[in-house]
Design a protein around this motif. Structure first.
Motif, PDB file in Angstrom:
ATOM      1  N   HIS A 183       8.346   3.836   3.146  1.00 51.34           N
ATOM      2  CA  HIS A 183       8.391   4.294   1.759  1.00 51.34           C
ATOM      3  C   HIS A 183       9.623   3.719   1.045  1.00 51.34           C
ATOM      4  O   HIS A 183       9.548   3.285  -0.098  1.00 51.34           O
ATOM      5  N   GLU A 184      10.746   3.725   1.739  1.00 45.49           N
ATOM      6  CA  GLU A 184      11.989   3.189   1.158  1.00 45.49           C
ATOM      7  C   GLU A 184      11.810   1.712   0.803  1.00 45.49           C
ATOM      8  O   GLU A 184      12.244   1.263  -0.259  1.00 45.49           O
ATOM      9  N   HIS A 185      11.160   0.945   1.680  1.00 46.02           N
ATOM     10  CA  HIS A 185      10.922  -0.476   1.408  1.00 46.02           C
ATOM     11  C   HIS A 185       9.991  -0.659   0.210  1.00 46.02           C
ATOM     12  O   HIS A 185      10.211  -1.542  -0.626  1.00 46.02           O
ATOM     13  N   LYS A 186       8.963   0.182   0.125  1.00 45.18           N
ATOM     14  CA  LYS A 186       8.047   0.100  -1.017  1.00 45.18           C
ATOM     15  C   LYS A 186       8.772   0.402  -2.324  1.00 45.18           C
ATOM     16  O   LYS A 186       8.583  -0.276  -3.333  1.00 45.18           O
ATOM     17  N   VAL A 187       9.615   1.423  -2.298  1.00 42.00           N
ATOM     18  CA  VAL A 187      10.385   1.787  -3.495  1.00 42.00           C
ATOM     19  C   VAL A 187      11.337   0.650  -3.874  1.00 42.00           C
ATOM     20  O   VAL A 187      11.450   0.294  -5.051  1.00 42.00           O
ATOM     21  N   ALA A 188      11.986   0.061  -2.903  1.00 38.92           N
ATOM     22  CA  ALA A 188      12.905  -1.055  -3.165  1.00 38.92           C
ATOM     23  C   ALA A 188      12.158  -2.252  -3.743  1.00 38.92           C
ATOM     24  O   ALA A 188      12.620  -2.898  -4.694  1.00 38.92           O
ATOM     25  N   ASP A 189      10.974  -2.551  -3.190  1.00 41.22           N
ATOM     26  CA  ASP A 189      10.166  -3.654  -3.705  1.00 41.22           C
ATOM     27  C   ASP A 189       9.718  -3.380  -5.134  1.00 41.22           C
ATOM     28  O   ASP A 189       9.750  -4.279  -5.989  1.00 41.22           O
ATOM     29  N   GLU A 190       9.286  -2.162  -5.405  1.00 43.14           N
ATOM     30  CA  GLU A 190       8.852  -1.789  -6.756  1.00 43.14           C
ATOM     31  C   GLU A 190      10.018  -1.893  -7.736  1.00 43.14           C
ATOM     32  O   GLU A 190       9.872  -2.389  -8.846  1.00 43.14           O
ATOM     33  N   TYR A 191      11.190  -1.426  -7.318  1.00 42.38           N
ATOM     34  CA  TYR A 191      12.381  -1.518  -8.162  1.00 42.38           C
ATOM     35  C   TYR A 191      12.705  -2.982  -8.461  1.00 42.38           C
ATOM     36  O   TYR A 191      12.998  -3.339  -9.608  1.00 42.38           O
ATOM     37  N   ALA A 192      12.638  -3.837  -7.459  1.00 40.53           N
ATOM     38  CA  ALA A 192      12.926  -5.261  -7.653  1.00 40.53           C
ATOM     39  C   ALA A 192      11.922  -5.882  -8.626  1.00 40.53           C
ATOM     40  O   ALA A 192      12.299  -6.675  -9.495  1.00 40.53           O
ATOM     41  N   ARG A 193      10.647  -5.510  -8.509  1.00 35.73           N
ATOM     42  CA  ARG A 193       9.622  -6.042  -9.405  1.00 35.73           C
ATOM     43  C   ARG A 193       9.867  -5.585 -10.840  1.00 35.73           C
ATOM     44  O   ARG A 193       9.843  -6.385 -11.775  1.00 35.73           O
ATOM     45  N   VAL A 194      10.138  -4.301 -11.013  1.00 38.14           N
ATOM     46  CA  VAL A 194      10.381  -3.758 -12.348  1.00 38.14           C
ATOM     47  C   VAL A 194      11.631  -4.387 -12.956  1.00 38.14           C
ATOM     48  O   VAL A 194      11.657  -4.751 -14.127  1.00 38.14           O
ATOM     49  N   TYR A 195      12.662  -4.539 -12.155  1.00 38.62           N
ATOM     50  CA  TYR A 195      13.903  -5.139 -12.638  1.00 38.62           C
ATOM     51  C   TYR A 195      13.677  -6.592 -13.053  1.00 38.62           C
ATOM     52  O   TYR A 195      14.174  -7.039 -14.084  1.00 38.62           O
ATOM     53  N   ALA A 196      12.897  -7.336 -12.269  1.00 39.05           N
ATOM     54  CA  ALA A 196      12.594  -8.731 -12.606  1.00 39.05           C
ATOM     55  C   ALA A 196      11.796  -8.812 -13.907  1.00 39.05           C
ATOM     56  O   ALA A 196      12.052  -9.683 -14.749  1.00 39.05           O
ATOM     57  N   GLU A 197      10.836  -7.905 -14.078  1.00 44.61           N
ATOM     58  CA  GLU A 197      10.070  -7.880 -15.320  1.00 44.61           C
ATOM     59  C   GLU A 197      10.971  -7.550 -16.508  1.00 44.61           C
ATOM     60  O   GLU A 197      10.842  -8.143 -17.573  1.00 44.61           O
TER      61      GLU A 197
END
Length: 105
Positions: free
Chosen positions: A18-32
């Motif tokens: 779950h932590e990895h999924k949240v980190a990946d989602e955060y990275a995607r949102v931040y990149a957008e």
């Protein structure tokens, strides 16, 4: 005892996943977000350039009409999309309005 350890190990693995999924989602949102900010900055720079050139035109410069004529020639040469024609027609309309303002001063 092993069953309890196994249970907690499984929960730990789920939490880590779950932590990895949240980190990946955060990275995607931040990149957008960064991409949107870059686009907004580019649009702001483009608008500022046109505003500066409109101001020059109000002061009698022929730079903007020359640039527009060059852009129209390129559009006709490369058969640009209709949206580009519309944008150039809008710029032509703005230049005509400015010419009218200059004449009526």
């Amino acid at each position: 005892m092993l069953a309890i350890i196994s249970k907690y190990q499984e929960e730990l693995n789920l939490a880590t996943t779950h932590e990895h999924k949240v980190a990946d989602e955060y990275a995607r949102v931040y990149a957008e977000k960064e991409a949107r900010e870059r686009v907004i900055d580019l649009l702001h720079q483009e608008a500022k350039m046109w505003m500066d050139r409109f101001a020059l035109t109000l002061n009698g410069s022929q730079e903007l009409p020359r640039l527009l004529a060059k852009a129209k020639a390129m559009v006709d040469t490369y058969s640009a999309p209709e949206e580009i024609h519309g944008l150039l027609n809008y710029y032509q309309h703005m230049i005509d309005l400015m010419a009218h303002i200059i004449r009526d001063r």
